[in-house]
Write a protein that holds these residues in place. Structure first.
Motif, short mmCIF file in Angstrom:
data_model
loop_
_atom_site.label_atom_id
_atom_site.label_comp_id
_atom_site.label_asym_id
_atom_site.label_seq_id
_atom_site.Cartn_x
_atom_site.Cartn_y
_atom_site.Cartn_z
N ARG C 42 75.05 89.81 44.75
CA ARG C 42 74.64 90.04 46.13
C ARG C 42 73.93 88.81 46.67
O ARG C 42 73.04 88.27 46.01
N VAL C 44 72.51 86.92 50.49
CA VAL C 44 72.29 87.03 51.93
C VAL C 44 72.19 85.63 52.54
O VAL C 44 71.47 84.78 52.04
N THR C 150 75.49 96.95 62.61
CA THR C 150 76.07 96.33 61.42
C THR C 150 77.54 96.69 61.36
O THR C 150 77.96 97.72 61.86
N THR C 170 78.46 92.67 54.98
CA THR C 170 77.91 93.37 56.13
C THR C 170 77.33 92.35 57.11
O THR C 170 76.44 91.59 56.76
N ARG C 185 73.71 87.38 60.40
CA ARG C 185 73.21 87.62 59.05
C ARG C 185 74.37 88.20 58.26
O ARG C 185 75.04 89.13 58.71
N ASP C 187 75.42 89.79 54.67
CA ASP C 187 74.98 90.36 53.40
C ASP C 187 76.24 90.51 52.53
O ASP C 187 77.02 91.44 52.71
N LYS C 189 78.24 91.41 49.43
CA LYS C 189 78.15 92.28 48.25
C LYS C 189 79.47 92.22 47.50
O LYS C 189 80.48 92.69 47.99
#
Lengths: 195, 195, 195
Positions: C42, C44, C150, C170, C185, C187, C189
């Motif tokens: 993960r 960011v 999101t 995301t 942003r 994210d 995963k």
């Protein structure tokens, strides 16, 4: 313990090992061999791109179809390393370096120049095969920092002979002539094969 | 060997088989059923594309946004089988043939014509769902030799209900009217499902 | 049954369990951890897009390269929620909100606006890393209904440190200034990791 008991136990051991090894692989169904170090399939091709420049309509296999405000669709934008130029292509795929070898398929899709400082492109395209050797398609996507000797993009899927394939393709600019012709060597390494 | 011994061995055999079969599937975690012959999920949809042609601004669901030097963005390039035209679309998805059925989602993305000799396109798009029936998206990419009765593209990923999906989608041109309307039947076959 | 027999059987049981558990995981080769609930990796990041608008040639990191018949490549189409605008970008990636933080990589590719009623886009791009921390690329594709707080797109592949990755990213619009600047942003995963 009697000899009979010992034999019986041996047989059970052997039977169990066989049975369960089979079960394990069956769970994984279609024979997928997965190793980072050994592709399950490897293929090397060349493809040849002749960009339309206003004078080569007959031979051109690609054309500029998008340009930024400061560019146009006849000539690659002179400034900013062609930033913003979008090119659609339908290029012959050959097994060797020679542009005039019998094509074994077509490389179809687009690339775009996406860097103002150096030559960098982003590719979305397919290898389309319809010969006795290969039927089906391999789909690619990824960034191509084309000034590097080799660079990797992703194999994001496939159909026909390449059903559900995934992997990495290593690109190498094998030759280029000004801004009209380039030849890419594509080393397709599949790490997920469905047979 | 006593009867007790035989019973004990039988029990062990059964226990081992159970235990190890469970271990094997557990290693594979999320219930993935993998078989080339049986998709883990199958869905059939239709989507409807109405191309902007200068006169249908209200109804159009797509528009030409890229063209080669010899074309423009109002009409598909007359020569070279639309080579170089790039079209952006936001098309309604229906469960049957009828353009006027209640849409169950939207097909959003782009296609481009990439062959000078025959009609061939390359697609990058998503099915976007937000209904009680389906929530999430399915992402597609691949070559579409659209003169073939059926052709396969790749399902390269998904989100929501279609989290991490992979598979193949078989496209069929179900209807078309000149260069303004076409309807595609999409038979989505997922071979990797994460539940 | 003698004590010897009982011991022998116990040993066999233990040996078998060990052996077969090993066999099972070996079939699955490269250490892949698969769970919908726990990504195997993960990360960011933030990326920053400054759109060329005719006056900011120096700072711009992106440019309009495609537009419908009713638009142009200098300004996003005023009507129809920019439907049909195609933008190529080369945006800095940072670890925090600050546009002026040292970039850890570049986000390169394109997005296009594909909805006449609301702002919705479709993205095809890569994160390209070449630092001591990360080397390689992550490839993304998917629909971005950007008015949602999101939204998820697909990680369709990767190279280098992200070899053969798959997952979901995301997106969240972290900030925007008119039609010139936005910060996303991301994210990332990953649910399929090849180590």
């Amino acid at each position: 313990m009697t000899k009979l008991t010992r034999n019986l136990i041996s047989s059970i051991v052997f039977f169990l090992i066989s049975l369960l090894l089979v079960s394990c692989s069956a769970t994984n169904a279609t024979s997928r061999i997965r190793s980072r170090h050994r592709p399950c399939k490897r293929l090397v091709f060349y493809f040849h791109d002749i960009l339309y420049n206003g004078h080569n309509a007959r031979n051109a296999t690609s054309a500029i179809v998008g340009a930024p405000a400061w560019g146009n669709t006849t000539i690659l934008a002179g400034q900013n390393h062609h930033f913003g130029n979008v090119v659609v292509f339908d290029d012959p795929i050959t097994l060797d370096h020679n542009l005039h070898s019998t094509p074994v398929g077509r490389a179809q899709g687009f690339y775009l120049y996406d860097n103002k400082e150096i030559f960098t492109s982003w590719l979305g395209f397919s290898f389309v095969f319809n010969s006795t050797q290969h039927k089906g398609s391999i789909n690619f996507a990824g960034a191509d920092p084309l000034m590097n000797k080799t660079r990797d993009i992703s194999v994001i899927g496939g159909t026909g002979d390449f059903f559900m394939s995934r992997g990495v393709a290593t690109l190498m600019t094998d030759a280029f002539e000004g801004e009209v012709y380039f030849r890419l060597r594509v080393d397709v390494k599949l790490y997920e094969c469905w047979s």
